[in-house]
Enzyme design. Structure first.
Site, PDB file in Angstrom:
ATOM      1  N   GLU A 147       0.767  -1.186   0.060  1.00 32.55           N
ATOM      2  CA  GLU A 147      -0.105  -0.058  -0.027  1.00 32.55           C
ATOM      3  C   GLU A 147       0.827   1.269   0.153  1.00 32.55           C
ATOM      4  OE1 GLU A 147      -3.670  -2.012   2.321  1.00 32.55           O
ATOM      5  OE2 GLU A 147      -3.508  -0.108   1.828  1.00 32.55           O
TER       6      GLU A 147
ATOM      7  N   CYS B 128       3.528   8.242   1.732  1.00 31.67           N
ATOM      8  CA  CYS B 128       4.174   7.282   2.541  1.00 31.67           C
ATOM      9  C   CYS B 128       4.258   5.860   1.958  1.00 31.67           C
ATOM     10  CB  CYS B 128       2.878   6.937   3.771  1.00 31.67           C
ATOM     11  SG  CYS B 128       3.484   5.807   4.864  1.00 31.67           S
TER      12      CYS B 128
ATOM     13  N   CYS C 169       6.590  -7.642   6.709  1.00 27.00           N
ATOM     14  CA  CYS C 169       7.830  -7.273   7.407  1.00 27.00           C
ATOM     15  C   CYS C 169       8.100  -8.529   8.435  1.00 27.00           C
ATOM     16  CB  CYS C 169       7.354  -6.067   8.228  1.00 27.00           C
ATOM     17  SG  CYS C 169       8.752  -5.430   9.413  1.00 27.00           S
TER      18      CYS C 169
ATOM     19  N   CYS D  70       6.606  -6.725  15.328  1.00 24.99           N
ATOM     20  CA  CYS D  70       5.804  -5.842  16.513  1.00 24.99           C
ATOM     21  C   CYS D  70       4.625  -6.420  16.570  1.00 24.99           C
ATOM     22  CB  CYS D  70       5.995  -4.295  15.993  1.00 24.99           C
ATOM     23  SG  CYS D  70       7.858  -3.846  15.648  1.00 24.99           S
TER      24      CYS D  70
ATOM     25  N   CYS E 255       1.339  -4.004  15.251  1.00 25.63           N
ATOM     26  CA  CYS E 255       1.399  -3.599  13.889  1.00 25.63           C
ATOM     27  C   CYS E 255       0.818  -4.300  12.672  1.00 25.63           C
ATOM     28  CB  CYS E 255       2.908  -3.399  13.471  1.00 25.63           C
ATOM     29  SG  CYS E 255       3.309  -2.907  11.715  1.00 25.63           S
TER      30      CYS E 255
ATOM     31  N   SER F 249      11.861   5.724   8.233  1.00 26.68           N
ATOM     32  CA  SER F 249      11.303   5.390   9.609  1.00 26.68           C
ATOM     33  C   SER F 249      12.016   3.988   9.930  1.00 26.68           C
ATOM     34  CB  SER F 249      10.003   5.284   9.746  1.00 26.68           C
ATOM     35  OG  SER F 249       9.377   4.767  11.224  1.00 26.68           O
TER      36      SER F 249
ATOM     37  N   ASN G 159      -3.325   2.899  16.217  1.00 27.38           N
ATOM     38  CA  ASN G 159      -4.497   2.614  15.579  1.00 27.38           C
ATOM     39  C   ASN G 159      -4.672   1.320  15.967  1.00 27.38           C
ATOM     40  OD1 ASN G 159      -5.122   4.495  13.580  1.00 27.38           O
ATOM     41  ND2 ASN G 159      -2.952   4.043  12.433  1.00 27.38           N
TER      42      ASN G 159
ATOM     43  N   CYS H 229      -0.668   4.654   7.053  1.00 25.57           N
ATOM     44  CA  CYS H 229       0.774   4.290   6.693  1.00 25.57           C
ATOM     45  C   CYS H 229       1.181   3.019   6.999  1.00 25.57           C
ATOM     46  CB  CYS H 229       1.659   5.158   7.277  1.00 25.57           C
ATOM     47  SG  CYS H 229       2.090   6.812   6.283  1.00 25.57           S
TER      48      CYS H 229
HETATM   49  N1  SAH Z   1       9.267  -0.263  10.030  1.00 25.09           N
HETATM   50  C1  SAH Z   1       9.561   0.796  10.178  1.00 25.09           C
HETATM   51  C2  SAH Z   1       8.599   1.733   9.442  1.00 25.09           C
HETATM   52  C3  SAH Z   1       7.428   1.271   8.900  1.00 25.09           C
HETATM   53  S1  SAH Z   1       6.077   1.385  10.266  1.00 25.09           S
HETATM   54  C4  SAH Z   1       9.340   1.529  11.578  1.00 25.09           C
HETATM   55  O1  SAH Z   1       8.809   0.157  12.336  1.00 25.09           O
HETATM   56  O2  SAH Z   1       9.794   2.320  11.937  1.00 25.09           O
HETATM   57  C5  SAH Z   1       5.710   3.266  10.541  1.00 25.09           C
HETATM   58  C6  SAH Z   1       5.557   3.785  11.888  1.00 25.09           C
HETATM   59  O3  SAH Z   1       3.935   3.114  12.235  1.00 25.09           O
HETATM   60  C7  SAH Z   1       6.447   3.021  13.004  1.00 25.09           C
HETATM   61  O4  SAH Z   1       6.677   4.284  13.829  1.00 25.09           O
HETATM   62  C8  SAH Z   1       5.469   2.305  13.730  1.00 25.09           C
HETATM   63  O5  SAH Z   1       5.764   1.891  14.776  1.00 25.09           O
HETATM   64  C9  SAH Z   1       3.958   2.791  13.539  1.00 25.09           C
HETATM   65  N2  SAH Z   1       2.953   1.915  13.630  1.00 25.09           N
HETATM   66  C10 SAH Z   1       2.882   0.627  13.553  1.00 25.09           C
HETATM   67  N3  SAH Z   1       1.626   0.018  13.796  1.00 25.09           N
HETATM   68  C11 SAH Z   1       1.123   0.952  14.435  1.00 25.09           C
HETATM   69  C12 SAH Z   1      -0.113   0.967  15.003  1.00 25.09           C
HETATM   70  N4  SAH Z   1      -1.097   0.129  15.158  1.00 25.09           N
HETATM   71  N5  SAH Z   1      -0.615   2.270  15.114  1.00 25.09           N
HETATM   72  C13 SAH Z   1      -0.014   3.350  15.033  1.00 25.09           C
HETATM   73  N6  SAH Z   1       1.263   3.349  14.714  1.00 25.09           N
HETATM   74  C14 SAH Z   1       1.658   2.218  14.169  1.00 25.09           C
HETATM   75 FE1  SF4 Z   2       7.801  -3.928  10.930  1.00 26.81          FE
HETATM   76 FE2  SF4 Z   2       7.724  -1.394  11.351  1.00 26.81          FE
HETATM   77 FE3  SF4 Z   2       5.374  -2.885  11.660  1.00 26.81          FE
HETATM   78 FE4  SF4 Z   2       7.351  -3.091  13.418  1.00 26.81          FE
HETATM   79  S1  SF4 Z   2       6.192  -1.527  13.038  1.00 26.81           S
HETATM   80  S2  SF4 Z   2       6.394  -4.833  12.219  1.00 26.81           S
HETATM   81  S3  SF4 Z   2       9.319  -2.620  12.168  1.00 26.81           S
HETATM   82  S4  SF4 Z   2       6.640  -2.335   9.840  1.00 26.81           S
END
Ligand code: SAH
Ligand code: SF4
Length: 349
Positions: free
Chosen positions: A87, A100, A107, A111, A114, A185, A284, A327
């Site tokens: 996306e 974005c 990934c 995490c 996410c 990021s 989110n 994003c």
């Molecule tokens: N992998 C990289 C970049 C992609 S994620 C990273 O983790 O930085 C981009 C951002 O979205 C990161 O700061 C991540 O922690 C955040 N993110 C992931 N899941 C989220 C969620 N459910 N709500 C808000 N931010 C989130």
């Molecule tokens: Fe990957 Fe970033 Fe999501 Fe963590 S927050 S799973 S590093 S995309």
């Protein structure tokens, strides 16, 4: 087949070695200044367009698009080779338009909060696939000018380091986006942060911190086990010293988990050490994670406390919530997202 934007200037010259130089210039300008496919560059003779069409074709196939926020947010779902999907989200603000972009399909960092992490890893994107996201967003933004690029979509950019750095250089040089308008990021991969510090690029770096002690951070961001906070702060300082730009710390505010006053105090210590700016984003909701985002009032209190403690903090509004387009965090609360639908469709085939 290769994406037309995979080739740099030299590679394009080689592909068109038989052609006069001005033809190569025409193709280059068509691709990079105008965002056209080779078949759309009307100044080229038909035979040359056909020749280019045989070896170059777009890597991203549009599956669906959704708009929200009074048409200020546009999310695009792209199908990619290898039966996968990514996306891209274009966001218009009064003074800028930001895309974005994704760096990987899926990934591997895992995490839990996410949506991308919950779905697992498929593959790294190529340089052409990364550039194409920017080119298509630039076209879609018209008549506005695409001014900013953030690597905050799907994937961990520093787990696809070489391609992401190559794409970043080409976004700056070939697509004309200012280095200072590009932000990468990272979840905080320390060896790559150190490498990044030596790239001699003015690109911004955001580090997804989310917790300021190792115990809590490891539960949220499993790679913290091998990339602990103490070393992360050192790496952030190195980046600041070498690039002249402070890093920012991303903090997804999770109700009752990392939004207490004690969290703000711990964060303030670390942010001051790294001289980092803090971006607060309410989490989110995603179906695979039980906890929800902090209430708005708590986010404001947390920001005020950081401010009192001498730390610069900004509250980022979630964009595209109703189309699940924050994003890369794109899963619906109650319905499968287009990514899930596309995957299901692909599996059903
Ligand atoms: N992998 C990289 C970049 C992609 S994620 C990273 O983790 O930085 C981009 C951002 O979205 C990161 O700061 C991540 O922690 C955040 N993110 C992931 N899941 C989220 C969620 N459910 N709500 C808000 N931010 C989130
Ligand atoms: Fe990957 Fe970033 Fe999501 Fe963590 S927050 S799973 S590093 S995309």
């Amino acid at each position: 087949m290769t994406s037309p934007w995979e080739l740099d200037r030299d590679a394009l010259g080689q592909l068109l070695a038989e052609q006069p130089r001005y033809r190569i210039d025409q193709v280059w300008r068509g691709l990079y200044d105008q965002g056209l496919l080779p078949s759309e560059i009307s100044t080229l003779p038909a035979t040359l367009r056909d020749q280019l069409d045989q070896s170059l074709s777009p890597a991203l196939k549009l599956v669906t698009q959704a708009v929200s926020d009074d048409e200020l947010t546009l999310k695009s779902l792209w199908h990619l080779s290898g039966d996968t999907a990514i996306e891209t989200v274009l966001m218009h603000y009064p003074s800028r338009s930001t895309v974005c972009i994704s760096s990987q399909a899926g990934c591997a960092m895992g995490c839990g909060f996410c949506a991308t992490g919950q779905a697992g890893y498929q593959r790294n994107l190529t340089v052409g696939e990364i550039l194409e996201q920017v080119v298509t967003a630039r076209n879609a933004a018209k008549p506005r000018r695409l001014s900013n690029v953030v690597f905050m979509g799907m994937g961990e950019p520093f787990a696809n380091y070489d391609r992401v750095m190559q794409a970043t250089r080409r976004i700056i040089h070939d697509l004309g986006i200012g280095a200072r308008k590009v932000t990468i990021s990272t979840v905080g991969l320390i060896p790559q942060m150190r490498r990044f510090a030596e790239e001699d690029l003015q690109v911004g770096l955001a580090v997804s911190l989310h917790a300021a002690n190792d115990e809590l951070r490891t539960t949220l961001v499993p790679i913290n086990k091998r990339n602990p906070i103490g070393e992360l702060v050192e790496a952030a300082n190195l980046v600041r010293q070498r690039t002249g730009r402070r890093v920012s710390f991303e903090w997804a505010m999770i109700d009752g988990v990392n939004d207490r006053d004690s969290d703000a105090r711990e964060l303030a210590v670390i942010a001051r050490k790294a001289q980092a700016h803090v971006n607060l984003i309410p989490l989110n909701p995603t179906p695979g994670w039980p906890t929800v985002g902090s209430p708005e009032v708590r986010v404001r209190e947390f920001a005020a406390l950081l401010d009192e403690l001498g730390v610069n903090a900004t509250i980022r509004r979630n964009r595209g919530n109703e189309i699940d387009a924050a994003c890369g965090q794109l899963r619906a609360n109650h319905e499968p997202t287009p990514v899930q639908l596309a995957t299901k469709r692909a599996q059903a085939r």
